[in-house]
Design an enzyme around this catalytic site. Structure first.
Site, PDB file in Angstrom:
ATOM      1  CD  GLU A  78      43.271  45.569  35.594  1.00  0.00           C
ATOM      2  OE1 GLU A  78      43.835  46.525  36.152  1.00  0.00           O
ATOM      3  OE2 GLU A  78      42.227  45.054  36.016  1.00  0.00           O
ATOM      4  CG  HIS A 371      38.404  41.409  34.258  1.00  0.00           C
ATOM      5  ND1 HIS A 371      39.529  40.761  34.624  1.00  0.00           N
ATOM      6  CD2 HIS A 371      38.642  42.729  34.433  1.00  0.00           C
ATOM      7  CE1 HIS A 371      40.422  41.646  35.031  1.00  0.00           C
ATOM      8  NE2 HIS A 371      39.902  42.844  34.925  1.00  0.00           N
TER       9      HIS A 371
END
Ligand code: NDP
Length: 419
Positions: A78, A371
């Site tokens: 991730e 992100h």
């Protein structure tokens, strides 16, 4: 101005760690040339093996735990997790880093007895023979006692009118201990059956590791939390409010805890441990009073933001896959982690660092800004960018009004036409 660690190439990062004596020459060579698990080793590990499956490993920098700096390897697919952990570690260091406490480190196992005619008599019989049963357990895995560990105590819990759980607590020393404990439990169960014809349903360790918890705390000066838009005190109050919501709302609590486990799981994998053990135990612990709650809590105390996280972390420094996965021992050395106890402390602190970074982002800029910046890299690769195309495509994506795969593909085509 020297480049930051994340701005270096992979080999430059390894060279930097070597230059700062954070890696030995042998380990630097390993990290530079590591091609992962051999097919042969993989075939020894699982059944019906077809191939291996690689994941990226990165480094959370400078996690200060009990006055000692750790560089923590993290294995995750991730984007943004490792950057966030490093960010949390940096903030925590301004307040002297994390402190930890660990009441004990015992693994619990269960022998389940069913169809019991007289529950009180059976309970009395087992407790009266505690010393003998502990001896049976220790004799089943004598090397543990030789290392200073072994069976410590047992208790009997009534589960229903005719069902009991005999819980055996074992000091598993430096191992996670599942296999050792299962061997000991089966020996005790055999004795219960043979000597007193007790009806045994099964014998297995419990992954609810309530006797193997660790607590990490941190106190961060409120001033360091300030962002261009918000004062330190308003960020601190918002983090405390977010922590409160995770205490009262399970929908929020699960996501709050997922953020903690982003760090915990990534390190658990890097240290060759079983992340199913840690996940299942952590979520049960989060619901220990009957409602699922956030595992960490944050509050404003005078001019500091105080954070606290308690996790059951039955981790192994030896045994299991720790000597079978080639990166584990180099990772242990890189992190300067020298025991199972220290591993528990570092991983709990990492979970709290991860949580801090996520909460700070959520209550200030929102999670997407950071992100999606890192997500741009994944999008560029998914869109089919070749190595030399990735960097210019990321720049183009960051200027685009929307960040999605279709945009990445369009921009890649445009980039190729321009060349
Ligand atoms: P192992 O079976 O590998 O046992 C630990 C090994 O470490 C033993 O061989 C022991 O040697 C050796 N050892 C060396 N030094 C030490 C030391 N200082 N302290 C303790 N042991 C030492 O692993 P575990 O028993 O730890 O079990 C972990 C594995 O079990 C994991 O792979 C996990 O996935 C799996 N598992 C998990 C379950 C669950 O969680 N529900 C269920 C079943 C398995 P010696 O033999 O000489 O004592």
């Amino acid at each position: 101005m020297p480049k930051k660690f994340y701005q270096l190439t992979r080999l430059q990062r390894i060279a930097t760690l070597l230059a700062h004596k954070l890696l030995s020459v042998t380990d630097a060579h390993f990290f530079a040339n590591n091609t992962g698990l051999t097919q042969e080793r993989a075939n020894q590990l699982v059944e019906n093996q077809l191939t291996t499956f690689a994941l990226p490993e990165g480094l959370a920098r400078n996690l200060l735990v009990n006055g000692k700096l750790h560089q923590v390897p993290m294995v995750t697919e991730e984007p943004s997790v490792i950057a966030a952990a490093s960010n949390g570690a940096r903030l925590a260091a301004t307040g002297g880093g994390f402190r930890t406490s660990q009441p004990q480190r015992l693994l619990l196992g269960q022998i389940i007895l069913t169809d019991i005619v007289d529950v009180a008599a059976t309970t009395a019989m087992i407790t009266a023979h505690e010393a003998e049963l502990l001896q049976v357990a220790n004799a089943a895995h004598p090397s543990l006692q030789q290392r200073g560990g072994g069976a410590r105590w047992l208790r009997v819990r009534q589960l229903s009118e005719r069902e009991l759980s005999l819980d055996l607590a074992v000091d598993v020393q430096q191992a996670m201990g599942a296999n050792m404990l299962n061997t000991m439990l089966e020996a005790v169960a055999t004795t219960l059956q043979a000597k007193w014809t007790m009806p045994i349903l099964m014998s297995i360790l419990s992954n609810y590791a309530t006797e193997s918890t660790v607590t990490a705390t941190v106190d961060i000066p409120i001033t360091v939390l300030a962002t261009p838009q918000f004062t330190g005190i308003s960020v601190a109050k918002k983090i405390a409010a977010a922590s409160h919501i995770a205490q009262i709302d399970p929908y929020r609590a699960v996501t709050h805890n997922k953020g903690i486990m982003n760090g915990v799981d990534a390190a658990v994998l890097a240290f060759g441990n079983d992340c199913r053990v840690i996940e299942s135990g952590a979520h049960a612990y989060a619901a220990r009073d009957g409602q699922y709650r956030g595992l960490s809590q944050w509050q404003v105390v005078a001019d500091q933001l105080h954070g606290e996280l308690t996790l059951p972390l039955p981790l192994g420094f030896v045994g299991g896959a720790t000597r079978l996965l080639p990166a584990v021992q180099p990772n242990q050395r890189l992190a300067t982690v020298e025991s199972a106890q220290e591993l528990m402390q570092v991983i709990c602190a990492l979970g709290l660092a991860q949580n801090l970074a996520a909460l700070k982002a959520l209550v200030t800029t929102g999670i997407q800004q950071g992100h999606m910046r890192l997500q741009a890299k994944s999008l560029a690769v998914t869109a089919g960018a070749q190595t030399a195309e990735v960097a210019p495509l990321i720049v183009a994506l960051q200027q685009a009004p929307t960040l999605d795969l279709a945009t990445a593909q369009k921009l890649l085509t445009k980039l190729r036409q321009q060349r």
